[in-house]
Design a protein around this motif. Structure first.
Motif, short mmCIF file in Angstrom:
data_model
loop_
_atom_site.label_atom_id
_atom_site.label_comp_id
_atom_site.label_asym_id
_atom_site.label_seq_id
_atom_site.Cartn_x
_atom_site.Cartn_y
_atom_site.Cartn_z
N TYR A 103 45.87 52.29 5.07
CA TYR A 103 46.37 51.65 3.82
C TYR A 103 47.18 50.31 3.76
CZ TYR A 103 43.01 55.03 2.23
OH TYR A 103 41.91 56.01 1.93
N ASP A 104 48.43 50.53 4.75
CA ASP A 104 49.18 49.57 4.35
C ASP A 104 49.81 49.38 6.41
OD1 ASP A 104 51.96 48.55 4.97
OD2 ASP A 104 52.85 49.56 3.54
N ASN A 105 48.94 48.66 6.63
CA ASN A 105 48.62 48.42 8.54
C ASN A 105 50.52 48.21 8.58
OD1 ASN A 105 45.93 48.07 9.40
ND2 ASN A 105 46.07 46.93 8.43
N THR A 106 51.47 47.48 7.60
CA THR A 106 52.41 47.67 8.32
C THR A 106 53.39 48.48 8.37
OG1 THR A 106 52.89 44.71 7.14
CG2 THR A 106 54.91 46.34 7.83
N GLU A 107 53.54 48.82 7.06
CA GLU A 107 53.87 50.64 7.42
C GLU A 107 53.68 51.53 8.88
OE1 GLU A 107 56.59 50.87 5.49
OE2 GLU A 107 57.03 52.84 5.92
N ALA A 108 51.96 51.44 8.63
CA ALA A 108 51.54 52.50 9.67
C ALA A 108 52.84 51.64 11.03
CB ALA A 108 50.42 52.13 9.70
N ASP A 109 52.76 50.41 11.04
CA ASP A 109 53.67 49.77 12.75
C ASP A 109 54.20 50.43 12.41
OD1 ASP A 109 51.54 46.81 12.46
OD2 ASP A 109 50.95 48.79 13.18
N ARG A 110 54.71 50.14 11.37
CA ARG A 110 56.88 50.83 11.39
C ARG A 110 56.87 52.21 12.43
NH1 ARG A 110 60.84 52.29 9.04
NH2 ARG A 110 59.80 53.71 7.47
N LEU A 111 55.86 53.02 11.45
CA LEU A 111 55.54 54.10 11.91
C LEU A 111 55.25 54.31 13.00
CD1 LEU A 111 55.53 55.79 8.31
CD2 LEU A 111 57.79 55.89 9.30
N LEU A 156 52.12 54.12 13.76
CA LEU A 156 50.92 54.85 13.77
C LEU A 156 49.89 54.31 13.26
CD1 LEU A 156 52.18 57.11 10.33
CD2 LEU A 156 51.74 58.12 12.98
N GLN A 157 48.42 54.61 14.15
CA GLN A 157 47.61 53.65 14.10
C GLN A 157 45.95 54.86 13.54
OE1 GLN A 157 46.58 52.06 17.75
NE2 GLN A 157 47.97 53.46 18.65
N LYS A 158 45.19 54.43 13.41
CA LYS A 158 43.56 54.86 13.38
C LYS A 158 43.54 55.93 14.43
CE LYS A 158 39.85 54.20 10.34
NZ LYS A 158 38.02 53.67 10.92
N GLU A 159 43.05 57.48 14.33
CA GLU A 159 42.52 57.89 15.34
C GLU A 159 44.08 59.05 15.78
OE1 GLU A 159 39.34 58.85 15.86
OE2 GLU A 159 39.10 57.43 14.14
N GLN A 160 44.84 58.60 15.50
CA GLN A 160 46.00 59.00 16.14
C GLN A 160 46.21 60.67 15.90
OE1 GLN A 160 49.81 56.48 15.34
NE2 GLN A 160 50.90 57.86 17.31
N VAL A 168 49.89 54.69 2.71
CA VAL A 168 50.17 54.60 4.00
C VAL A 168 48.95 54.74 4.37
CG1 VAL A 168 51.39 54.40 6.02
CG2 VAL A 168 52.41 54.26 3.13
N ALA A 169 48.75 56.11 5.11
CA ALA A 169 47.12 57.08 5.63
C ALA A 169 46.95 58.38 5.15
CB ALA A 169 48.36 56.62 7.25
N ARG A 170 45.54 57.89 5.42
CA ARG A 170 44.72 58.96 5.21
C ARG A 170 45.01 60.16 6.41
NH1 ARG A 170 43.08 63.90 3.42
NH2 ARG A 170 41.35 63.68 2.20
N LEU A 171 45.12 61.79 6.36
CA LEU A 171 44.91 62.09 7.63
C LEU A 171 43.89 63.07 7.27
CD1 LEU A 171 48.11 61.32 7.13
CD2 LEU A 171 48.02 61.60 9.45
N ARG A 172 42.71 63.60 8.52
CA ARG A 172 42.06 64.83 8.33
C ARG A 172 42.47 65.78 9.31
NH1 ARG A 172 39.03 64.37 3.79
NH2 ARG A 172 38.59 61.60 3.34
N PRO A 173 42.31 67.09 8.82
CA PRO A 173 42.60 68.35 9.81
C PRO A 173 40.91 68.38 11.11
CG PRO A 173 41.31 69.23 8.37
CD PRO A 173 41.26 67.37 7.65
#
Lengths: 137, 464
Positions: free
Chosen positions: B214-222, B224-228, B453-458
């Protein structure tokens, strides 16, 4: 012996109704042990551990909660269920008890603490000592 | 409840005139629908009881995942003036510094998918879990005191982590107010073999993947990316913390007549922060909090060992962040135009300072959220957010309604691998026993406390 398990959103509640202080404390101990680990198959036969519990508190309700927490501590440290009351002397503010316990390889449930929440030992209309206890799981 | 005033779509207030003994208003962050559920248990009554405590500042706050506890509700936040106010162990909880941490891997879901069964087993075998289960290490005497003093840093010093881990832990994984001498020998005995263990109940290790950003800038800073693929850990101070809390509540109940406090609930037992009992409580709680951070650090090392076993020794899991959700912290705030040090109690609530990662685990099978603290959080909630989905159903009811084979089938149908030590534990932690974490997080986001920032699924759940 009279206790009933009641609903609680995140933990568990117990209702006790007993004829005397000794019965109240013994029933509460029995209920707590039922919650902790009732499966005899997990015990190690032949071994027992004796512990003496002496507590002072400002009133009977605190005494009950503090007594159960003291037994819970011994159970946690020694991995032992203290189910046999060898002797018990209770006043409004003191308890001195000797308990025998059986070591267990494992327990069924973790109890973080017996809480004071809703605890209030008093005589009900049937002339019995009654209280609720809430266990934090 | 007729006294509730709606201040904004997701913020409600009960004024202090509602009850004679209230010192401040009570505020609740929730949707109207959530409020309907909240009114079904005693959480609001407990929140009102919190408003009666001496030295409370501005409001007693309820997060949207609030539910009935004892003394303070779970999901409650209250700040106290350190000069005139109190410290209350019931405002922290028996599992002192129960909290969560999020680790990120270098792998994608596709790379991990085929190894989930082995990975779940490897973590389950490596991280001791279950009722009363002891760990691989026993810490006694001077060694346990070092852990109580230095927290996660001590575990890192012993070779079970890196500087990066403490840098990305709330308070560096260590509270300087800790004093091991204030922790009873009984508490130390109760916790001596429990470092590096998960416990049981709602504690878990969960392998997850990032399903949405949901927040690409913050995800990049941490990083993190989709599917990771990431790993979330939820555990606390184990038996040591439980005993510290028990000891503190008992001590305070005995001391309270001396302070002249009259409280509606014994579990609200408290002492003036500046009293000997208050300071001893702070020092012991801080030591137990350090023990919890040490525990999560050692569990992290165990997970990393399991990870290397499956994916090779060059694969790493780096710490994104670690937060506490049962704790009291000394923090400065502006109160009536003056800068004051307040003692903020968060029981089932997490810190959400501006810019800080905020981790919100859901129930088993629903996954989690990563948010970022928003500047508005300081004024809105003493920089505090919810801590999870919050229970909506009792354990007894959940056990009655949940059939384990059906639950496992449902989770398997979602591709989720489960390794659990207790079937009873599984049924009590079924997703249906919890509120909807998406709705809870939505309230936090819309209210400007923390932003998604991000949603995570188990992918895999490991429980005691």
């Amino acid at each position: 012996m009279s206790f009933t398990w009641l609903e609680h959103t995140s933990d568990i509640r117990l209702k006790l109704e007993s004829s005397s202080f000794e019965e109240l404390f013994t029933d509460a101990l029995r209920a707590m042990n039922e919650l902790l680990g009732p499966e005899p198959a997990r015990s190690e036969p032949g071994k027992t551990l004796k512990r003496e519990i002496s507590i002072e508190a400002s009133d009977i309700t605190s005494l009950l909660v503090d007594f159960l927490n003291a037994v819970l501590l011994e159970t946690s440290i020694h991995k032992t269920l203290f189910s046999e009351v060898v002797s018990m002397k209770i006043t409004n503010e003191t308890i001195s008890a000797i308990l025998n316990g059986t070591p267990c390889r494992s327990l069924t449930r973790d109890i973080k603490a017996v809480t004071y929440h809703e605890a209030d030992v008093k005589m009900n209309q049937a002339g019995k000592l009654e209280t609720i206890l809430v266990f934090d799981l | 409840m007729h006294a509730l005033r709606q201040l904004s779509p997701f913020l409600w207030e009960i004024p202090k005139t509602f009850r004679k003994d209230m010192r401040v208003p009570a505020r609740i962050y929730a949707s109207a629908e959530m409020l309907g559920h909240i009114l079904q248990d005693r959480s609001l009554e407990q929140l009102l009881n919190v408003t009666t405590l001496p030295g409370i500042v501005q409001y007693a706050l309820a997060m949207p995942d609030i539910h009935e506890g004892y003394g303070f509700p779970v999901g409650g936040v209250a700040a106290f003036d350190t000069e005139s106010g109190i410290i209350s162990p019931g405002g922290i909880g028996y599992d002192i510094n129960c909290g969560v941490r999020l680790l990120r891997s270098t792998l994608s879901r596709a790379e991990v998918q085929g190894h989930l069964a082995q990975l779940g087993k490897a973590i389950f075998n490596r991280v001791p879990s279950g009722v009363g289960k002891g760990g691989l290490y026993t810490f006694r005497d001077k060694e346990i005191d070092r852990v109580l003093l230095d927290g996660a840093k001590r575990i890192i010093e012993l070779g079970y982590g890196s500087h990066n881990d403490s840098e990305n832990t709330e308070s560096g994984g260590k509270l300087d107010t800790a004093d091991p001498a204030c922790v009873s020998p009984q508490a130390k005995s109760r916790g001596s073999d429990q470092l590096g263990t998960l416990g049981a109940g709602n504690h878990f290790v969960e392998v997850e993947f990032i399903s949405a950003i949901y927040d690409n800038t913050e995800a990049d800073r941490l990083g993190l990316q989709k599917e990771q693929v990431c790993v979330m850990v939820h555990t606390g101070s184990r038996g040591l913390g439980h005993q510290v809390a028990t000891d503190a509540i008992r001590t305070m109940n005995r001391a309270m007549p001396r302070f002249g406090f009259s409280l509606p609930d014994r579990e609200l037992a408290c002492a003036p922060f500046n009293s000997p009992e208050g300071q001893a409580c702070m020092n012991a709680m801080s030591a137990a909090a350090n023990f919890a951070w040490a525990n999560r650090q050692l569990v992290t090392w165990e997970i990393r060992e399991a990870w290397k076993k499956i994916f090779g020794t060059s694969e790493t899991l780096d710490l994104v962040y670690d937060i506490a959700h049962n704790i009291a912290k000394l923090e400065p705030y502006d109160v009536n135009s003056a800068r004051k040090m307040l003692l903020v109690h968060r029981k089932g609530a997490t810190r959400a300072f501006p810019g800080q990662p905020v981790l919100i685990p859901g129930s088993m099978g629903t996954g989690s959220w990563l948010l970022k603290g928003h500047p508005g959080s300081v004024a809105a909630s003493f920089g505090s957010s919810c801590h999870g989905a919050g229970r909506s159903m009792s354990r007894t009811m959940s056990r009655k309604l949940t059939r384990i084979p059906e639950l496992l089938e449902e989770l398997a149908a979602q591709g989720i691998v489960v390794n659990a030590g207790s079937q009873a534990g599984l049924s009590e932690e079924a997703p249906s026993a919890y509120k909807n974490v998406d709705e809870v997080v939505n309230v936090i986001d819309v209210c400007g406390i923390a932003k998604k920032v991000a949603r995570l699924r188990p992918l895999a759940v490991i429980k005691g």
